[in-house]
Design an enzyme around this catalytic site. Structure first.
Site, PDB file in Angstrom:
ATOM      1  N   PHE A  43     -33.904 -47.378  -5.555  1.00  0.00           N
ATOM      2  CA  PHE A  43     -33.153 -48.173  -6.525  1.00  0.00           C
ATOM      3  C   PHE A  43     -32.180 -47.290  -7.319  1.00  0.00           C
ATOM      4  O   PHE A  43     -31.053 -47.690  -7.601  1.00  0.00           O
ATOM      5  CB  PHE A  43     -34.153 -48.886  -7.459  1.00  0.00           C
ATOM      6  N   TYR A  54     -18.166 -43.949 -25.242  1.00  0.00           N
ATOM      7  CA  TYR A  54     -18.040 -45.316 -24.734  1.00  0.00           C
ATOM      8  C   TYR A  54     -18.932 -45.509 -23.496  1.00  0.00           C
ATOM      9  O   TYR A  54     -19.679 -46.490 -23.397  1.00  0.00           O
ATOM     10  CB  TYR A  54     -16.568 -45.667 -24.407  1.00  0.00           C
ATOM     11  N   ARG A  98     -11.918 -46.091 -10.496  1.00  0.00           N
ATOM     12  CA  ARG A  98     -11.578 -47.001  -9.403  1.00  0.00           C
ATOM     13  C   ARG A  98     -10.826 -48.240  -9.900  1.00  0.00           C
ATOM     14  O   ARG A  98      -9.919 -48.747  -9.259  1.00  0.00           O
ATOM     15  CB  ARG A  98     -12.874 -47.422  -8.698  1.00  0.00           C
ATOM     16  N   ARG A 135      -6.826 -53.584 -20.538  1.00  0.00           N
ATOM     17  CA  ARG A 135      -7.961 -52.816 -21.066  1.00  0.00           C
ATOM     18  C   ARG A 135      -7.791 -51.376 -20.600  1.00  0.00           C
ATOM     19  O   ARG A 135      -7.499 -51.119 -19.448  1.00  0.00           O
ATOM     20  CB  ARG A 135      -9.267 -53.388 -20.531  1.00  0.00           C
TER      21      ARG A 135
HETATM   22  C1  D61 Z   1     -30.463 -45.953 -12.118  1.00  0.00           C
HETATM   23  C2  D61 Z   1     -30.108 -47.098 -11.439  1.00  0.00           C
HETATM   24  C3  D61 Z   1     -29.097 -47.893 -11.911  1.00  0.00           C
HETATM   25  C4  D61 Z   1     -28.411 -47.535 -13.070  1.00  0.00           C
HETATM   26  C5  D61 Z   1     -28.774 -46.377 -13.745  1.00  0.00           C
HETATM   27  C6  D61 Z   1     -29.820 -45.591 -13.254  1.00  0.00           C
HETATM   28  C7  D61 Z   1     -28.112 -46.025 -14.911  1.00  0.00           C
HETATM   29  C8  D61 Z   1     -27.115 -46.818 -15.382  1.00  0.00           C
HETATM   30  C9  D61 Z   1     -26.746 -47.965 -14.722  1.00  0.00           C
HETATM   31  C10 D61 Z   1     -27.395 -48.333 -13.575  1.00  0.00           C
HETATM   32  C11 D61 Z   1     -25.652 -48.813 -15.279  1.00  0.00           C
HETATM   33  C12 D61 Z   1     -24.394 -48.558 -14.541  1.00  0.00           C
HETATM   34  C13 D61 Z   1     -23.270 -49.398 -14.920  1.00  0.00           C
HETATM   35  C14 D61 Z   1     -22.141 -49.113 -13.959  1.00  0.00           C
HETATM   36  C15 D61 Z   1     -21.341 -50.305 -13.626  1.00  0.00           C
HETATM   37  N1  D61 Z   1     -20.576 -50.687 -14.790  1.00  0.00           N
HETATM   38  C16 D61 Z   1     -20.528 -51.942 -15.216  1.00  0.00           C
HETATM   39  O1  D61 Z   1     -21.131 -52.820 -14.672  1.00  0.00           O
HETATM   40  C17 D61 Z   1     -19.684 -52.129 -16.456  1.00  0.00           C
HETATM   41  O2  D61 Z   1     -20.359 -52.854 -17.425  1.00  0.00           O
HETATM   42  C18 D61 Z   1     -21.231 -52.068 -18.211  1.00  0.00           C
HETATM   43  C19 D61 Z   1     -22.027 -52.938 -19.186  1.00  0.00           C
HETATM   44  C20 D61 Z   1     -23.023 -53.831 -18.483  1.00  0.00           C
HETATM   45  C21 D61 Z   1     -24.011 -53.064 -17.700  1.00  0.00           C
HETATM   46  C22 D61 Z   1     -24.865 -53.998 -16.919  1.00  0.00           C
HETATM   47  C23 D61 Z   1     -25.815 -53.341 -15.945  1.00  0.00           C
HETATM   48  C24 D61 Z   1     -25.342 -52.736 -14.797  1.00  0.00           C
HETATM   49  C25 D61 Z   1     -26.206 -52.211 -13.868  1.00  0.00           C
HETATM   50  C26 D61 Z   1     -27.582 -52.309 -14.062  1.00  0.00           C
HETATM   51  C27 D61 Z   1     -28.073 -52.942 -15.227  1.00  0.00           C
HETATM   52  C28 D61 Z   1     -27.177 -53.439 -16.163  1.00  0.00           C
HETATM   53  C29 D61 Z   1     -29.454 -53.091 -15.378  1.00  0.00           C
HETATM   54  C30 D61 Z   1     -30.309 -52.648 -14.439  1.00  0.00           C
HETATM   55  C31 D61 Z   1     -29.839 -52.025 -13.291  1.00  0.00           C
HETATM   56  C32 D61 Z   1     -28.489 -51.843 -13.109  1.00  0.00           C
HETATM   57  C33 D61 Z   1     -18.352 -52.736 -16.034  1.00  0.00           C
HETATM   58  O3  D61 Z   1     -18.493 -53.946 -15.398  1.00  0.00           O
HETATM   59  C34 D61 Z   1     -17.324 -54.471 -14.810  1.00  0.00           C
HETATM   60  C35 D61 Z   1     -17.200 -54.088 -13.374  1.00  0.00           C
HETATM   61  O4  D61 Z   1     -17.393 -52.920 -13.035  1.00  0.00           O
HETATM   62  O5  D61 Z   1     -16.931 -54.975 -12.562  1.00  0.00           O
HETATM   63  C36 D61 Z   1     -17.472 -52.808 -17.275  1.00  0.00           C
HETATM   64  O6  D61 Z   1     -17.283 -53.863 -17.863  1.00  0.00           O
HETATM   65  O7  D61 Z   1     -16.954 -51.725 -17.595  1.00  0.00           O
HETATM   66 MG    MG Z   2     -17.276 -54.236 -19.968  1.00  0.00          MG
END
Ligand code: D61
Ligand code: MG
Length: 413
Positions: A285, A168, A212, A225
């Site tokens: 970044f 997931y 968290r 969820r």
């Molecule tokens: C380097 C820098 C940034 C990085 C990386 C490597 C590798 C992965 C990520 C960022 C993504 C990390 C996601 C962690 C936070 N989780 C969420 O936001 C959850 O949603 C996941 C699906 C949508 C992801 C959108 C996203 C997030 C960060 C990004 C990106 C796209 C594109 C570019 C840069 C960063 C979480 O959201 C709800 C919440 O935490 O409030 C969920 O629904 O579980």
């Molecule tokens: Mg989500």
């Protein structure tokens, strides 16, 4: 800007907090004039203050691609997260989302507040997406398609085993890591990182969020969820929601510590990924969110408040991370400090104490072997004490000046 109490307790926060305020002001001023790009950047600031600040520091071309990548996936996630959409409506949208981004008129209203605005005005994001170069289109489309399919799979299925949990997290965050590595490569600034390392970058961030956000996710209306894997929580309670009942505090904290220990596995890959980056802006970044993650894990570990409300890093500490993270040495230093803090919280009676400690010691060994320690600022204690004494001396000097001034004035009468 954080409460006055917190600032008085941590005067080291004052300068980074002021700098952060200025950086945020500066970022807001940089919003482009074209209306669809203006929408995208102001949306980015509104839905993610922390990612917005780090994205803002990238070079223009890569920054635009990463901004759109973020908003497309945030929109997809808004569909996934809205528990009021019936499954038979939600699943087809998730699966087809990668095609909707090419459609100027497509939109689907869901989510709340800023997320609702993003969904209602999604045509601005599609329009901006269509202006990106072809290399960026392919990477964004591919990841959106795979993430949508993965999310759909887990709408219909629960996270049972630790393998499910990793799967997931791969869909919702590991794939972001893969996509970002592709975008960095397409920009010509970096070599293409191995998928397994890119995946770990996402898993470390996502697992931290899932730990968290336990209470927020379980209390979600109209339907809770659940992302904590049964394989872990079933060792401590019969139902995941039992963790929030006060009578189960001891078991709940043991389960929480088990979850944190699981997340710590990814530290080594993250250090490796970061150590291979060359471009300073890309480095920052990528590094800043990872340091915030280990900081958050350190706050959550052994902390029953995860089951009572939100446990977050102090805003001032976040501001310090934002400004003190420039090189790999800073990352080793921060990982070392937060590992220290975690180690000091491990209780020998915890069922996973030995495993937790050995993971932390392994990470500290990597940091020590890098040779980066010694010549650095610390996030905990030492510096704070030094800084506080400087403040006291300054205050004393100021009072002496005022006193001297007043007595000089008095004697002139
Ligand atoms: C380097 C820098 C940034 C990085 C990386 C490597 C590798 C992965 C990520 C960022 C993504 C990390 C996601 C962690 C936070 N989780 C969420 O936001 C959850 O949603 C996941 C699906 C949508 C992801 C959108 C996203 C997030 C960060 C990004 C990106 C796209 C594109 C570019 C840069 C960063 C979480 O959201 C709800 C919440 O935490 O409030 C969920 O629904 O579980
Ligand atoms: Mg989500």
């Amino acid at each position: 800007m954080g409460s006055l109490g917190a600032i008085l307790k941590h005067p080291v926060d004052i300068y980074p907090l002021l700098k952060l305020k200025m950086a945020a002001k500066h970022a807001e001023k940089q919003i482009p004039p074209e209306p669809h790009w203006a929408f995208c950047y102001s949306m980015l600031h509104r839905v993610s203050r922390s990612f917005a600040l780090v994205i803002q520091q990238l070079d223009t071309e890569l920054r635009n691609a990463v901004c759109i990548f973020y908003l497309v996936l945030r929109a997809l996630d808004t569909v996934e997260d809205d528990t009021s959409i019936p499954t038979d409506v939600k699943v087809p949208i998730l699966i087809a989302f990668h095609r909707h981004i090419y459609d100027h008129d497509w939109h689907f209203s869901c989510g709340t507040k800023d997320y609702k605005v993003l969904m209602d005005q999604f045509h601005n994001v599609s329009n901006a997406f269509l202006e990106l170069g072809k290399g960026y289109h392919e990477a964004i489309e591919d990841i959106t398609k795979r993430m949508g399919a993965g999310m759909a799979k887990f709408i219909l299925k629960e996270v049972e085993s630790i393998d499910d949990y990793d799967e997931y997290c791969h869909y919702v965050a590991g794939l972001v890591g893969l996509g970002l590595s592709k975008l960095f490569h397409a920009s010509g600034l970096e070599d293409l990182a191995p998928d397994s390392l890119s995946n770990s970058m996402g898993l470390f961030l996502q697992k931290t969020n899932i730990i968290r956000d336990y209470l927020e996710d379980i209390n979600e209306i109209p339907k809770s969820r659940m992302f904590w894997p049964r394989e872990i929580w079933s060792k401590y309670v019969n139902k995941l929601e039992d963790l929030k009942h006060e009578g189960n505090s001891v078991k709940a904290v043991q389960c929480l510590n088990d979850m944190v220990t699981n997340a710590l596995i990814h530290m080594d890959d993250c250090l490796k990924y970061l150590s291979e980056l060359r471009d300073p802006a890309i480095f920052r970044f990528c590094a800043i969110p990872q340091i915030m993650a280990i900081g958050t894990l350190a706050m959550c570990y052994n902390n029953v408040n995860v089951f009572r409300g939100v446990v977050k890093m102090r805003r001032g500490l976040t501001a310090q991370v934002l400004h003190q993270t420039k090189t790999m040495d800073d990352v080793y230093g921060a990982f070392f400090d937060f590992s220290c803090m975690l180690k000091s919280k491990v209780d020998n009676s915890d069922p996973n104490a030995i495993k937790t400690l050995s993971r932390l010691e392994a990470a500290q060994k990597s940091c020590r072997e890098s040779g980066a320690l010694n010549k650095r600022k610390s996030y905990i204690i030492r510096n704070e004490a030094k800084y506080n004494s400087v403040l006291i001396v300054l205050l004393f000097v100021l009072l002496s000046i005022i006193f001297a001034y007043l007595s000089a004035n008095r004697s002139s009468y």
